[in-house]
Design an enzyme around this catalytic site. Sequence first.
Site, PDB file in Angstrom:
ATOM      1  N   SER A 139     -11.967  24.604 -20.735  1.00 37.81           N
ATOM      2  CA  SER A 139     -12.818  23.493 -20.272  1.00 37.81           C
ATOM      3  C   SER A 139     -12.161  22.138 -20.558  1.00 37.81           C
ATOM      4  O   SER A 139     -12.118  21.265 -19.685  1.00 37.81           O
ATOM      5  CB  SER A 139     -14.209  23.570 -20.893  1.00 37.81           C
ATOM      6  OG  SER A 139     -14.149  23.735 -22.283  1.00 37.81           O
ATOM      7  N   HIS A 187     -14.682  32.536 -21.951  1.00 37.35           N
ATOM      8  CA  HIS A 187     -14.858  31.205 -22.573  1.00 37.35           C
ATOM      9  C   HIS A 187     -16.362  31.023 -22.848  1.00 37.35           C
ATOM     10  O   HIS A 187     -16.981  31.852 -23.498  1.00 37.35           O
ATOM     11  CB  HIS A 187     -14.252  30.169 -21.605  1.00 37.35           C
ATOM     12  CG  HIS A 187     -14.056  28.798 -22.160  1.00 37.35           C
ATOM     13  ND1 HIS A 187     -14.109  28.493 -23.492  1.00 37.35           N
ATOM     14  CD2 HIS A 187     -13.811  27.605 -21.531  1.00 37.35           C
ATOM     15  CE1 HIS A 187     -13.890  27.191 -23.668  1.00 37.35           C
ATOM     16  NE2 HIS A 187     -13.714  26.635 -22.485  1.00 37.35           N
ATOM     17  N   HIS A 192     -10.204  35.288 -30.631  1.00 35.41           N
ATOM     18  CA  HIS A 192      -9.945  33.900 -30.217  1.00 35.41           C
ATOM     19  C   HIS A 192      -8.465  33.732 -29.925  1.00 35.41           C
ATOM     20  O   HIS A 192      -7.625  34.402 -30.532  1.00 35.41           O
ATOM     21  CB  HIS A 192     -10.363  32.909 -31.317  1.00 35.41           C
ATOM     22  CG  HIS A 192     -10.558  31.525 -30.792  1.00 35.41           C
ATOM     23  ND1 HIS A 192      -9.530  30.625 -30.687  1.00 35.41           N
ATOM     24  CD2 HIS A 192     -11.654  30.915 -30.296  1.00 35.41           C
ATOM     25  CE1 HIS A 192     -10.000  29.503 -30.169  1.00 35.41           C
ATOM     26  NE2 HIS A 192     -11.282  29.651 -29.919  1.00 35.41           N
ATOM     27  N   ARG A 234     -17.660  27.360 -36.869  1.00 37.38           N
ATOM     28  CA  ARG A 234     -18.852  27.070 -36.054  1.00 37.38           C
ATOM     29  C   ARG A 234     -19.821  28.255 -36.147  1.00 37.38           C
ATOM     30  O   ARG A 234     -21.034  28.092 -36.106  1.00 37.38           O
ATOM     31  CB  ARG A 234     -18.443  26.804 -34.597  1.00 37.38           C
ATOM     32  CG  ARG A 234     -17.474  25.628 -34.447  1.00 37.38           C
ATOM     33  CD  ARG A 234     -16.945  25.488 -33.031  1.00 37.38           C
ATOM     34  NE  ARG A 234     -16.186  26.664 -32.609  1.00 37.38           N
ATOM     35  CZ  ARG A 234     -15.720  26.848 -31.380  1.00 37.38           C
ATOM     36  NH1 ARG A 234     -15.922  25.941 -30.452  1.00 37.38           N
ATOM     37  NH2 ARG A 234     -15.033  27.940 -31.087  1.00 37.38           N
ATOM     38  N   ASP A 290     -19.511  31.865 -30.181  1.00 41.02           N
ATOM     39  CA  ASP A 290     -20.509  32.446 -29.272  1.00 41.02           C
ATOM     40  C   ASP A 290     -21.219  33.668 -29.854  1.00 41.02           C
ATOM     41  O   ASP A 290     -22.214  34.122 -29.297  1.00 41.02           O
ATOM     42  CB  ASP A 290     -19.830  32.820 -27.947  1.00 41.02           C
ATOM     43  CG  ASP A 290     -19.258  31.598 -27.258  1.00 41.02           C
ATOM     44  OD1 ASP A 290     -19.972  30.590 -27.192  1.00 41.02           O
ATOM     45  OD2 ASP A 290     -18.100  31.640 -26.823  1.00 41.02           O
TER      46      ASP A 290
HETATM   47  N1  HAX Z   1     -12.881  42.893 -27.777  1.00 39.45           N
HETATM   48  C1  HAX Z   1     -11.981  43.760 -27.248  1.00 39.45           C
HETATM   49  N2  HAX Z   1     -10.700  43.458 -27.027  1.00 39.45           N
HETATM   50  C2  HAX Z   1     -10.291  42.236 -27.393  1.00 39.45           C
HETATM   51  C3  HAX Z   1     -11.140  41.301 -27.983  1.00 39.45           C
HETATM   52  C4  HAX Z   1     -12.504  41.650 -28.144  1.00 39.45           C
HETATM   53  N3  HAX Z   1     -13.407  40.814 -28.651  1.00 39.45           N
HETATM   54  N4  HAX Z   1     -10.447  40.170 -28.233  1.00 39.45           N
HETATM   55  C5  HAX Z   1      -9.195  40.395 -27.802  1.00 39.45           C
HETATM   56  N5  HAX Z   1      -9.101  41.633 -27.296  1.00 39.45           N
HETATM   57  C6  HAX Z   1      -7.957  42.254 -26.628  1.00 39.45           C
HETATM   58  C7  HAX Z   1      -7.589  41.421 -25.406  1.00 39.45           C
HETATM   59  O1  HAX Z   1      -8.449  41.713 -24.308  1.00 39.45           O
HETATM   60  C8  HAX Z   1      -6.151  41.822 -25.193  1.00 39.45           C
HETATM   61  O2  HAX Z   1      -6.148  43.078 -24.570  1.00 39.45           O
HETATM   62  P1  HAX Z   1      -5.027  43.447 -23.455  1.00 39.45           P
HETATM   63  O3  HAX Z   1      -3.738  43.402 -24.193  1.00 39.45           O
HETATM   64  O4  HAX Z   1      -5.449  44.783 -23.001  1.00 39.45           O
HETATM   65  O5  HAX Z   1      -5.114  42.379 -22.403  1.00 39.45           O
HETATM   66  C9  HAX Z   1      -5.639  42.001 -26.630  1.00 39.45           C
HETATM   67  O6  HAX Z   1      -6.816  42.193 -27.450  1.00 39.45           O
HETATM   68  C10 HAX Z   1      -4.887  40.792 -27.162  1.00 39.45           C
HETATM   69  O7  HAX Z   1      -5.693  39.653 -26.998  1.00 39.45           O
HETATM   70  P2  HAX Z   1      -5.551  38.410 -27.994  1.00 39.45           P
HETATM   71  O8  HAX Z   1      -4.146  37.904 -27.887  1.00 39.45           O
HETATM   72  O9  HAX Z   1      -6.049  38.755 -29.353  1.00 39.45           O
HETATM   73  O10 HAX Z   1      -6.596  37.382 -27.394  1.00 39.45           O
HETATM   74  P3  HAX Z   1      -6.407  36.360 -26.196  1.00 39.45           P
HETATM   75  O11 HAX Z   1      -5.845  35.104 -26.739  1.00 39.45           O
HETATM   76  O12 HAX Z   1      -5.696  36.982 -25.045  1.00 39.45           O
HETATM   77  O13 HAX Z   1      -7.908  36.155 -25.746  1.00 39.45           O
HETATM   78  C11 HAX Z   1     -10.238  35.875 -26.078  1.00 39.45           C
HETATM   79  C12 HAX Z   1      -8.831  35.462 -26.548  1.00 39.45           C
HETATM   80  C13 HAX Z   1     -11.231  34.968 -26.750  1.00 39.45           C
HETATM   81  C14 HAX Z   1     -10.306  35.680 -24.574  1.00 39.45           C
HETATM   82  C15 HAX Z   1     -10.474  37.355 -26.472  1.00 39.45           C
HETATM   83  O14 HAX Z   1     -10.486  37.467 -27.868  1.00 39.45           O
HETATM   84  C16 HAX Z   1     -11.781  37.906 -25.907  1.00 39.45           C
HETATM   85  O15 HAX Z   1     -11.788  38.357 -24.774  1.00 39.45           O
HETATM   86  N6  HAX Z   1     -12.902  37.860 -26.689  1.00 39.45           N
HETATM   87  C17 HAX Z   1     -14.199  38.266 -26.199  1.00 39.45           C
HETATM   88  C18 HAX Z   1     -14.807  37.200 -25.311  1.00 39.45           C
HETATM   89  C19 HAX Z   1     -15.200  35.987 -26.114  1.00 39.45           C
HETATM   90  O16 HAX Z   1     -15.848  36.092 -27.143  1.00 39.45           O
HETATM   91  N7  HAX Z   1     -14.842  34.806 -25.632  1.00 39.45           N
HETATM   92  C20 HAX Z   1     -15.213  33.534 -26.276  1.00 39.45           C
HETATM   93  C21 HAX Z   1     -14.066  32.918 -27.062  1.00 39.45           C
HETATM   94  C22 HAX Z   1     -14.459  31.610 -27.705  1.00 39.45           C
HETATM   95  C23 HAX Z   1     -14.630  30.545 -26.679  1.00 39.45           C
HETATM   96  O17 HAX Z   1     -13.745  30.082 -25.987  1.00 39.45           O
HETATM   97  N8  HAX Z   1     -15.848  30.154 -26.488  1.00 39.45           N
HETATM   98  O18 HAX Z   1     -16.107  29.299 -25.486  1.00 39.45           O
END
Ligand code: HAX
Length: 439
Positions: A242, A272, A319, A328, A374
């Site tokens: 964002s 996000h 994250h 937070r 979140d």
């Molecule tokens: N559950 C399952 N798998 C997860 C995970 C979770 N909560 N968090 C990370 N992973 C997985 C990823 O999907 C990725 O899998 P692939 O290799 O198969 O693609 C692997 O672990 C490595 O990911 P990472 O390097 O640890 O994390 P990223 O930087 O790629 O992504 C995310 C960060 C926040 C998008 C990720 O942790 C996620 O999808 N979390 C769940 C959704 C979520 O809570 N999002 C909100 C984040 C906070 C925010 O921005 N709020 O606005």
Amino acid sequence: MASLKETIAAKIAPAREELRSVLESHGEKTISEVSVRQLYGGLRGVKGLVTETSALDPEEGIRFRGRSIPQLREQLPKASGGEEPLPEGLFYLLLTGDLPSAEDADAIRREWRRREGLPEYVKRTLDALPISTHPMTQFAIGILALQPASLMVRRYTEGIAKSDLWDPALEDAMNLIANLPHVAAYVYRRTYRDGDHLPPGPARLCWSGNFAHMLGFSSPEFAELMRLYLVLHSDHEGGNVSAHAVHLVGSSLSDPYRALASGINGLAGPLHGLANQEVLRWIRQMREALGGGTLTRDQVKKYCWETLSSGRVIPGYGHAVLRQTDPRYLAQRDFAQRHMADDELVQIVAMLYEIVPEILRQQGKAKNPWPNVDAHSGVLLVHYGLVEHEFFPVLFGVSRALGTLSSLVWDRALALPLERPKSVTTEWIRSWAELSATP
Ligand code: HAX
């Protein structure tokens, strides 16, 4: 007392001089090198942006202008009789870098309340949308519907110097922030309360208190939650989707309305800001799947594994930058413990905190197994009766405007240029790699 605009104006010349001197002394030094993996991997870890309003440390979490969340909760002005910081004060801090006095925060409260009021055409625009339209889509459309009022566009058309654009950008930011709770409350009441809209509350109400009032929640404790919520979600340095979107779109000198709408659309992704809706949806699905009674640890563990093995993420965990529990999250947990320790959903969230990190560690994919912002926010809202989970990201969006628009004003004050990185093709990478391997 100097006005907000006078305070910022006094800081612009020194900030420009600082930028000039940094560039003169260090302009040719290299901060980041980018690997091919990073190029395909969302540029994770690449230092490629400058954002002054906040900085994120992977272990410690966010600092807003150098101040941690516990410090903000202690140091920022409070509403009368309240314990949580006023977003008005946080906005002053983000914009100026100075800790506001109670008078500074109150001056912002008065400014925002003075500027509020949705034009009828904005309401008609929203009313034209199907009621099933996701609240985040309605919110983004509402923001764009306000855009014809942009002073920055008017001044640009009149021929304002680029170096003065920060002034109408600040005016737009103030008008927009003043009206975001109105757009959000309008979306909420038309979607979930049969269009039974509530007029703004008395002028003495703070921005968050008035927002709570227009949503239809009159308990003082809910207003306290809103103040905390709207402070916590405001800023998370510049690289998140964002904030980055607002900065990028704004760099074309697109006005704050258009830039913020882009950021809101980015926030609407489930990785996000939409994760707050997903957390509650997932918890509700889990309770339903497990028969609705009191959940046991074993049941919850099994459900987490089923989620992972079906190729989904556990929302609210992980994250891109953080490597510890998000402060937070901890601030919201503290609020829950003080106001609603016995709440059933709060207890489920607490159980998840004990279970999910170990499961994610065992799965071995997520770099950060800890909860993010979140994971907690939804259950706090539900406790007070705001149960419609698809609306939660809109609250995040109202808050995120504070940080992203503060940064946007400074982008214009420092006359930062159009953002335009160079892209390459996979074919280019192959030839480049082969060439670099040639002795
Ligand atoms: N559950 C399952 N798998 C997860 C995970 C979770 N909560 N968090 C990370 N992973 C997985 C990823 O999907 C990725 O899998 P692939 O290799 O198969 O693609 C692997 O672990 C490595 O990911 P990472 O390097 O640890 O994390 P990223 O930087 O790629 O992504 C995310 C960060 C926040 C998008 C990720 O942790 C996620 O999808 N979390 C769940 C959704 C979520 O809570 N999002 C909100 C984040 C906070 C925010 O921005 N709020 O606005």
